[in-house]
Design a protein around this motif. Structure first.
Motif, PDB file in Angstrom:
ATOM      1  N   ILE A  36       0.829  -1.207   0.000  1.00  0.00           N
ATOM      2  CA  ILE A  36       0.000   0.000   0.000  1.00  0.00           C
ATOM      3  C   ILE A  36       0.859   1.251   0.000  1.00  0.00           C
ATOM      4  CG2 ILE A  36      -1.740   1.302   1.283  1.00  0.00           C
ATOM      5  CD1 ILE A  36      -2.841  -1.317   2.312  1.00  0.00           C
ATOM      6  N   ILE A  37       1.822   1.331   0.908  1.00  0.00           N
ATOM      7  CA  ILE A  37       2.734   2.471   0.963  1.00  0.00           C
ATOM      8  C   ILE A  37       3.945   2.134   0.112  1.00  0.00           C
ATOM      9  CG2 ILE A  37       4.130   3.941   2.456  1.00  0.00           C
ATOM     10  CD1 ILE A  37       2.210   3.324   4.711  1.00  0.00           C
ATOM     11  N   THR A  38       4.188   2.935  -0.936  1.00  0.00           N
ATOM     12  CA  THR A  38       5.207   2.590  -1.920  1.00  0.00           C
ATOM     13  C   THR A  38       6.583   3.178  -1.623  1.00  0.00           C
ATOM     14  OG1 THR A  38       4.479   4.469  -3.265  1.00  0.00           O
ATOM     15  CG2 THR A  38       3.491   2.328  -3.735  1.00  0.00           C
ATOM     16  N   THR A  39       6.683   4.162  -0.722  1.00  0.00           N
ATOM     17  CA  THR A  39       7.971   4.753  -0.373  1.00  0.00           C
ATOM     18  C   THR A  39       8.060   4.927   1.133  1.00  0.00           C
ATOM     19  OG1 THR A  39       7.122   7.004  -0.610  1.00  0.00           O
ATOM     20  CG2 THR A  39       8.161   6.019  -2.548  1.00  0.00           C
ATOM     21  N   ASP A  40       9.277   5.148   1.625  1.00  0.00           N
ATOM     22  CA  ASP A  40       9.488   5.378   3.053  1.00  0.00           C
ATOM     23  C   ASP A  40       9.146   6.831   3.361  1.00  0.00           C
ATOM     24  OD1 ASP A  40      10.197   5.402   5.656  1.00  0.00           O
ATOM     25  OD2 ASP A  40      12.359   5.272   5.317  1.00  0.00           O
ATOM     26  N   THR A  41       8.005   7.055   3.988  1.00  0.00           N
ATOM     27  CA  THR A  41       7.538   8.426   4.215  1.00  0.00           C
ATOM     28  C   THR A  41       7.307   8.740   5.690  1.00  0.00           C
ATOM     29  OG1 THR A  41       5.295   7.640   3.839  1.00  0.00           O
ATOM     30  CG2 THR A  41       6.434   8.602   1.956  1.00  0.00           C
ATOM     31  N   ASN A  42       7.795   7.884   6.576  1.00  0.00           N
ATOM     32  CA  ASN A  42       7.612   8.114   8.010  1.00  0.00           C
ATOM     33  C   ASN A  42       6.148   8.305   8.385  1.00  0.00           C
ATOM     34  OD1 ASN A  42      10.439   8.051   8.531  1.00  0.00           O
ATOM     35  ND2 ASN A  42      10.593  10.152   7.766  1.00  0.00           N
ATOM     36  N   VAL A  43       5.316   7.409   7.905  1.00  0.00           N
ATOM     37  CA  VAL A  43       3.889   7.469   8.212  1.00  0.00           C
ATOM     38  C   VAL A  43       3.690   7.314   9.711  1.00  0.00           C
ATOM     39  CG1 VAL A  43       1.709   6.231   7.955  1.00  0.00           C
ATOM     40  CG2 VAL A  43       3.141   6.668   5.962  1.00  0.00           C
ATOM     41  N   GLU A  44       2.819   8.153  10.280  1.00  0.00           N
ATOM     42  CA  GLU A  44       2.604   8.150  11.726  1.00  0.00           C
ATOM     43  C   GLU A  44       1.695   7.009  12.178  1.00  0.00           C
ATOM     44  OE1 GLU A  44       0.998  11.992  12.362  1.00  0.00           O
ATOM     45  OE2 GLU A  44       2.780  13.038  11.638  1.00  0.00           O
ATOM     46  N   LYS A  45       0.660   6.743  11.382  1.00  0.00           N
ATOM     47  CA  LYS A  45      -0.284   5.683  11.742  1.00  0.00           C
ATOM     48  C   LYS A  45      -0.586   4.832  10.513  1.00  0.00           C
ATOM     49  CE  LYS A  45      -2.597   8.106  15.550  1.00  0.00           C
ATOM     50  NZ  LYS A  45      -3.899   8.586  16.091  1.00  0.00           N
ATOM     51  N   PHE A  46      -0.582   3.521  10.710  1.00  0.00           N
ATOM     52  CA  PHE A  46      -0.876   2.583   9.634  1.00  0.00           C
ATOM     53  C   PHE A  46      -1.523   1.364  10.283  1.00  0.00           C
ATOM     54  CE2 PHE A  46       0.589  -0.857   6.680  1.00  0.00           C
ATOM     55  CZ  PHE A  46      -0.135  -0.439   5.576  1.00  0.00           C
ATOM     56  N   PHE A  47      -2.851   1.278  10.199  1.00  0.00           N
ATOM     57  CA  PHE A  47      -3.533   0.205  10.919  1.00  0.00           C
ATOM     58  C   PHE A  47      -4.773  -0.245  10.159  1.00  0.00           C
ATOM     59  CE2 PHE A  47      -5.224   4.225  12.426  1.00  0.00           C
ATOM     60  CZ  PHE A  47      -6.602   4.017  12.450  1.00  0.00           C
ATOM     61  N   SER A  48      -5.257  -1.447  10.512  1.00  0.00           N
ATOM     62  CA  SER A  48      -6.418  -2.041   9.855  1.00  0.00           C
ATOM     63  C   SER A  48      -7.630  -2.022  10.782  1.00  0.00           C
ATOM     64  CB  SER A  48      -6.105  -3.481   9.450  1.00  0.00           C
ATOM     65  OG  SER A  48      -7.263  -4.143   8.974  1.00  0.00           O
ATOM     66  N   SER A  49      -8.799  -1.913  10.185  1.00  0.00           N
ATOM     67  CA  SER A  49     -10.033  -1.970  10.961  1.00  0.00           C
ATOM     68  C   SER A  49     -10.373  -3.397  11.360  1.00  0.00           C
ATOM     69  CB  SER A  49     -11.194  -1.378  10.149  1.00  0.00           C
ATOM     70  OG  SER A  49     -11.448  -2.185   9.001  1.00  0.00           O
ATOM     71  N   ASP A  50      -9.764  -4.386  10.670  1.00  0.00           N
ATOM     72  CA  ASP A  50     -10.083  -5.787  10.954  1.00  0.00           C
ATOM     73  C   ASP A  50      -8.871  -6.663  10.655  1.00  0.00           C
ATOM     74  OD1 ASP A  50     -11.176  -8.348  11.200  1.00  0.00           O
ATOM     75  OD2 ASP A  50     -13.143  -7.670  10.538  1.00  0.00           O
ATOM     76  N   ASN A  51      -8.107  -6.963  11.702  1.00  0.00           N
ATOM     77  CA  ASN A  51      -6.905  -7.789  11.544  1.00  0.00           C
ATOM     78  C   ASN A  51      -7.231  -9.230  11.200  1.00  0.00           C
ATOM     79  OD1 ASN A  51      -5.053  -5.719  12.085  1.00  0.00           O
ATOM     80  ND2 ASN A  51      -5.263  -6.004  14.290  1.00  0.00           N
ATOM     81  N   PHE A  52      -8.458  -9.653  11.434  1.00  0.00           N
ATOM     82  CA  PHE A  52      -8.858 -11.008  11.082  1.00  0.00           C
ATOM     83  C   PHE A  52      -8.975 -11.151   9.563  1.00  0.00           C
ATOM     84  CE2 PHE A  52     -12.120 -14.366  10.464  1.00  0.00           C
ATOM     85  CZ  PHE A  52     -11.504 -15.408  11.147  1.00  0.00           C
TER      86      PHE A  52
END
Length: 239
Positions: free
Chosen positions: A55-71
């Motif tokens: 999803i993230i194609t470059t190193d941009t120091n994203v602060e938050k990266f999470f899923s609504s459903d880890n299942f």
């Protein structure tokens, strides 16, 4: 003298225009960089169970990266997701004031039958309104009401039985023939987590939101019987 003044004026004008163009390009470049900060253009993706997607194609120091459903589709360090179970999840990517939502639709590799309606607690009217199969019959036994649906257009017609107590859906039953043995485990494992094996029954579970015991919203019991298998989807109110 007039020509000399015109020359100076034109140089100043060109200089001002050049500075303005450079500033405009710089502004646009910064805006674009801040707008997508290396996130792929896709905001709605479809992947199969087991498939990865960056999803993230470059190193941009994203602060938050999470899923609504880890299942269904967890968000992994490194900026990618992976199809874990069939379903839908939303990946949130946040940096500063910018937030991007990526919808992830996870589809199966194996299909035996379309999943029944598994909204436990709904009424018979709800099932009648939303079930696309054909209603074959209804019955009542010991206070439990049953509605059986089939799909006569399929080569292998698989009956789906909905059971209600006090007009609330408590469990769903499916009967499968022996010839589905080859893919049954793969079919179920793509949709549910394997829970335990008790009294010759394989028990799977469905989780909503995350992979913790408290997130189990219903269980799937698979029992081998003469000529095939019985599959029972049990909601919390079935016990």
């Amino acid at each position: 003298y007039i020509n000399f003044q015109k020359t100076i004026f034109m140089k100043k004008l060109l200089s001002i225009m050049f500075v303005a163009i450079v500033a405009m390009v710089a502004f646009c470049s910064c805006s674009k960089e801040e707008d997508d900060f290396g996130v792929g253009n896709e905001i709605d993706i479809t992947i199969r169970v087991g498939e990865r997607h960056q999803i993230i194609t470059t190193d941009t120091n994203v602060e938050k990266f999470f899923s609504s459903d880890n299942f269904v589709a967890p968000a992994y360090e490194g900026g990618y997701t992976q199809g874990f179970h069939v379903g839908q999840a939303v990946i949130t990517i946040k940096k500063g004031k910018w937030t991007t939502l990526c919808k992830v639709n996870v589809i199966p590799n194996y299909k035996i039958y379309d999943s029944p309606i598994l909204k436990f607690g709904v009424s018979k009217e709800y099932i009648k309104e939303h079930e696309k199969r054909a209603l074959k019959g209804v019955s009542t036994d010991n206070g439990v009401e049953y509605m059986v649906y089939t799909n006569p257009t399929l080569e292998q017609d698989i009956p789906i039985m909905y059971a209600f107590k006090k007009d609330e859906l408590v469990y769903v039953g499916v009967q499968l023939g022996k010839h589905y043995d080859r893919y049954l485990d793969k079919f179920l494992s793509e949709r549910y987590g394997e829970y335990e094996c008790v009294d010759n029954q394989r028990i799977y579970c469905h989780m909503s939101g995350g992979i913790e015991k408290d997130n189990v919203d219903y269980t799937v019991h698979v029992k081998s019987v003469y000529g095939g298998h019985e599959i029972l989807y049990l909601g919390r109110n079935a016990y």
